[in-house]
Design an enzyme around this catalytic site. Structure first.
Site, PDB file in Angstrom:
ATOM      1  N   HIS A  54       0.965  -0.812  -0.382  1.00 45.09           N
ATOM      2  CA  HIS A  54       0.357  -0.518   0.452  1.00 45.09           C
ATOM      3  C   HIS A  54       0.814   1.444   0.413  1.00 45.09           C
ATOM      4  CE1 HIS A  54       0.791  -0.614   3.726  1.00 45.09           C
ATOM      5  NE2 HIS A  54      -0.011   0.545   4.441  1.00 45.09           N
ATOM      6  N   HIS A  56       1.339   3.930   2.004  1.00 44.46           N
ATOM      7  CA  HIS A  56       2.040   5.228   2.917  1.00 44.46           C
ATOM      8  C   HIS A  56       3.299   5.032   3.060  1.00 44.46           C
ATOM      9  CE1 HIS A  56      -2.291   4.354   5.685  1.00 44.46           C
ATOM     10  NE2 HIS A  56      -2.382   4.714   4.980  1.00 44.46           N
ATOM     11  N   ASP A  58       5.792   4.832   5.064  1.00 44.50           N
ATOM     12  CA  ASP A  58       6.640   3.838   6.333  1.00 44.50           C
ATOM     13  C   ASP A  58       6.421   2.108   5.207  1.00 44.50           C
ATOM     14  OD1 ASP A  58       3.615   3.078   6.739  1.00 44.50           O
ATOM     15  OD2 ASP A  58       4.342   2.679   8.240  1.00 44.50           O
ATOM     16  N   HIS A  59       6.044   1.973   4.283  1.00 46.44           N
ATOM     17  CA  HIS A  59       6.037   1.033   3.331  1.00 46.44           C
ATOM     18  C   HIS A  59       6.509   0.740   1.911  1.00 46.44           C
ATOM     19  CE1 HIS A  59       3.477  -1.513   6.374  1.00 46.44           C
ATOM     20  NE2 HIS A  59       3.061  -0.354   6.025  1.00 46.44           N
ATOM     21  N   HIS A 112      -7.792  -0.687   5.541  1.00 47.42           N
ATOM     22  CA  HIS A 112      -6.489   0.076   5.708  1.00 47.42           C
ATOM     23  C   HIS A 112      -6.591   1.352   4.823  1.00 47.42           C
ATOM     24  CE1 HIS A 112      -3.597   1.322   8.238  1.00 47.42           C
ATOM     25  NE2 HIS A 112      -2.439   1.492   7.171  1.00 47.42           N
ATOM     26  N   ASP A 131      -0.349  -4.356   6.558  1.00 53.06           N
ATOM     27  CA  ASP A 131      -1.442  -2.984   7.496  1.00 53.06           C
ATOM     28  C   ASP A 131      -2.526  -3.711   7.406  1.00 53.06           C
ATOM     29  OD1 ASP A 131       1.227  -1.923   7.881  1.00 53.06           O
ATOM     30  OD2 ASP A 131       0.463   0.032   8.049  1.00 53.06           O
ATOM     31  N   HIS A 169       3.967  -4.591  10.766  1.00 53.37           N
ATOM     32  CA  HIS A 169       4.396  -4.269  12.266  1.00 53.37           C
ATOM     33  C   HIS A 169       4.673  -4.492  13.273  1.00 53.37           C
ATOM     34  CE1 HIS A 169       4.358   0.212  10.791  1.00 53.37           C
ATOM     35  NE2 HIS A 169       3.061  -0.670  10.127  1.00 53.37           N
TER      36      HIS A 169
END
Length: 255
Positions: A54, A56, A58-59, A112, A131, A169
């Site tokens: 996805h 985001h 942080d990915h 998400h 996530d 995570h």
């Protein structure tokens, strides 16, 4: 298929994959490039594939740097093509992609985010789900609806019990503390929390988990279970409404 867990930021996991038959090397959700490069250099590996679940940051934050350095192919969701820079291969639900001798089936798992996907390597019994599904939990609903997320979780729940889950995570300990508040009589959950606490005390990861273990202990996969419904005072209520209440409680949980 070899899977290396690479910690990043405070609690992210990036996954470096290697297909032994072909020597191809991939990475799933590289939120930052540095830890991935270090893991590759220690092993003398050259990156060939970048798989993104996805959009985001942080990915995907390290994807552009890794692509430029290794000329790796970036693979992600067609629905997120406008939000993932430098996407080379855009895929949707039911599509398949080759990684060396391994085949990954793409599963659309919105909730998400609206364009979230998971990569299911059936032959390697491995699921990379970002996530959407966590160990003892699930992702927050930033863009999707409870109905979408509940359907996504049911689709993942239907995979083989031995499927290993590699999520985005290290949230297991806090997820488990919440799970005990809504499923307090679950002996399997209490036993698992003892194991999780011991692992974290030693600084060890709780990932991977498995579909079978999550079916028994993750309340978000059990919104249609009479025991969970009764525990939250919603006996006989449609499962999607129970799921929505579980997610609402988790969003406000401080434990």
């Amino acid at each position: 298929m070899e899977v290396i867990l690479v910690p990043a930021f405070a609690d992210n996991y990036i996954y470096v994959l290697r297909d032994a038959a072909s020597g191809k090397v991939g990475v799933v959700d590289p939120g930052e490039a540095g830890p991935v490069q270090a893991a590759l250099e220690r092993r003398g590996w050259t990156l060939t594939h970048i798989l993104l679940t996805h959009h985001h940051d942080d990915h995907i934050g390290g994807a552009a740097e890794l692509k430029a350095r290794y000329r790796a192919t970036v693979i992600g969701a067609r629905a997120d093509a406008h939000r993932i820079p430098d996407l080379d291969v855009a895929l949707g639900d039911g599509d398949r992609t080759m990684f060396g001798e391994q085949t990954a089936r793409v599963m659309a798992v919105p909730g998400h985010t609206s364009g979230h996907i998971a990569f299911w390597f059936e032959g390697a019994e491995s699921l990379f789900c970002g996530d959407t599904l966590f160990s003892l939990g699930c992702g927050r609903l930033f863009e999707g609806t409870p109905a979408q997320m509940w359907q996504s979780l049911q689709d993942l729940r239907a995979l083989s019990p031995s499927t290993r889950i590699y999520c985005g995570h290290e949230y297991t300990l806090s997820n488990g503390r919440f799970a005990l508040t809504v499923d307090p009589d679950n002996g399997a959950l209490r036993e698992r929390m003892d194991e999780v606490t011991a692992l974290r005390d030693r600084g060890q990861p709780t990932i991977p988990t498995t579909i079978g273990l999550e079916r028994r202990t993750n309340p978000f996969l059990r919104a249609d279970d009479p025991a969970v419904q009764a525990a939250v005072g919603m006996a006989g209520v449609p499962a999607v409404e129970v799921f929505a209440e579980l997610r609402r409680r988790k969003d406000h949980f401080r434990g």
